[in-house]
Design an enzyme around this catalytic site. Structure first.
Site, mmCIF file in Angstrom:
data_model
loop_
_atom_site.group_PDB
_atom_site.id
_atom_site.type_symbol
_atom_site.label_atom_id
_atom_site.label_comp_id
_atom_site.label_asym_id
_atom_site.label_seq_id
_atom_site.Cartn_x
_atom_site.Cartn_y
_atom_site.Cartn_z
ATOM 1 C CD GLN A 136 -2.737 1.428 2.337
ATOM 2 O OE1 GLN A 136 -2.161 1.808 3.354
ATOM 3 N NE2 GLN A 136 -4.051 1.253 2.275
ATOM 4 C CE1 TYR A 163 -2.738 9.200 7.774
ATOM 5 C CE2 TYR A 163 -3.897 7.269 6.959
ATOM 6 C CZ TYR A 163 -3.279 7.951 7.991
ATOM 7 O OH TYR A 163 -3.208 7.396 9.248
ATOM 8 N NE ARG A 207 -8.293 1.513 3.632
ATOM 9 C CZ ARG A 207 -8.851 0.570 4.392
ATOM 10 N NH1 ARG A 207 -8.957 -0.661 3.923
ATOM 11 N NH2 ARG A 207 -9.282 0.844 5.602
ATOM 12 N N GLY A 230 -8.915 -6.494 9.356
ATOM 13 C CA GLY A 230 -7.730 -5.964 9.996
ATOM 14 C C GLY A 230 -7.359 -6.683 11.265
#
Length: 352
Positions: free
Chosen positions: A98, A179, A226, A310
């Site tokens: 990622q 982000y 994503r 996760g």
């Protein structure tokens, strides 16, 4: 009806099941950004899932936000990730790295150059960040110039090439969780007046350009992204136009033929259904806090082709076997999520 343990094609790769290890920051890299000594063991332990998506990995020095997160832009980074990828492949697994540019979610004390973070606009997130000196307020970031935005797109493409050099099966662009990519999408973080700000089309431009550049560099069938529509975190507010922005963005990205789209679902079922209708490729869905008894529900209903998990995978290296046999799960230990040693990283027990 599709089932969790059916194989599925994702881009150029065949996955042995539809369960995915979601990206999770672990903050155990070396200070230069090389993956830590135990990273290969950690990921290889979990290689029975159909696909591993690694922790967020900065594509350049300006992309780092947190302490001891890994990079993928130097020779040392490539060598470190190659050890990880080789270990996963030896177990028959697949791995996407990622690519995460933290943008304004950064502190100078955590970066190699000790500069303030960069962002679409000079607007601080209004939150703190852990540093070696403890929690500190995140300073106001420096707004990227138009030329620097384009250079950042090139940084992503370069990092993608380096990931493939390390042997990775592909890369996932981190366009979620407040982000840099999502900062461009959100009017609360992006007040630019150039072609990257203002309208829905302009705010989506950076995400589309990053995906396009990476697809050109390594192939669309090794490129994924994503997104987290509606996620309100660290000052991110996508406003009333948020759903319309994602409908536009997903439609534009679909034309690229990417390996998959990964949605961190925030609960808007109507929007998720619209995304499913607009996305002609492979769709992965992550539902935070999804109960054990709901594992497989999105695949079975056709909402998703893949489901990512996760903390359950973090705490259960043999997650797939436990799902297959309805075995009890280890509980994740939050005190070991970030930083530290092998404890609560590579020492979670397996069945037997």
């Amino acid at each position: 009806m599709k089932q969790l343990f059916d194989s599925v094609r994702v881009g150029r790769h065949a996955l042995r099941n539809r369960l995915v290890m979601a990206p999770m920051t672990r903050s155990r890299a070396q200070f230069d950004g090389t993956p830590g000594d135990l990273a290969a063991t950690y990921y290889a332990q979990r290689a029975s899932v159909g696909l591993i998506v690694t922790e967020g990995t900065q594509p350049c020095a300006d992309g780092q936000g947190y302490l001891t997160t890994p990079g993928i832009y130097t020779d040392a980074h490539v060598a470190g990730w190659k050890r990880v990828v080789d270990a996963v492949h030896a177990k028959g697994g697949r791995l996407f790295i990622q690519l995460m540019h933290a943008g304004r979610m950064s502190h100078p004390d955590n970066t190699p150059h000790h500069r303030a973070g960069v962002a679409p606009s000079a607007i601080a997130p209004g939150s703190g960040m852990f540093t070696a000196k403890g929690m500190q307020d995140i300073p106001v970031p420096r707004a990227l110039s138009t030329e620097e935005v384009r250079a950042t797109v090139a940084d992503f493409a370069h990092a993608a090439r380096r990931a493939i050099e390390a042997g990775a099966d592909g890369v996932e662009i981190h366009g979620a969780n407040a982000y840099l990519v999502q900062q461009f999408l959100a009017p609360s973080a992006n007040v630019r007046t150039d072609e990257y700000g203002g309208s829905i089309e302009n705010r989506a431009r950076f995400a589309i350009e990053v995906a396009t550049a990476i697809a050109k560099e390594i192939g669309a069938d090794r490129t994924a992204i994503r997104l987290s529509p509606g996620m309100a975190l660290w000052g991110i507010d996508e406003g009333e136009q948020g759903p319309a922005l994602y409908r536009y963005l997903v439609t534009a990205l679909d034309k690229l033929g990417l390996a998959y789209l990964h949605i961190a679902h925030q609960g808007d079922e109507a929007l998720l259904a619209d995304i499913r209708a607009r996305w002609t490729g492979t769709l992965m869905v992550n539902r935070a806090g999804r109960a054990r008894e709901q594992v497989g529900a999105d695949v079975a209903s056709g909402v998703a082709d893949l489901e990512s998990y996760g903390a359950m995978v973090l705490a259960n290296p043999d997650f797939v076997e436990r799902i297959k046999t309805d075995a009890p799960m280890n509980e994740p230990r939050r005190e070991g999520f970030f930083g530290g040693t092998a404890q609560f990283y590579t020492d979670y027990p397996t069945l037997g």
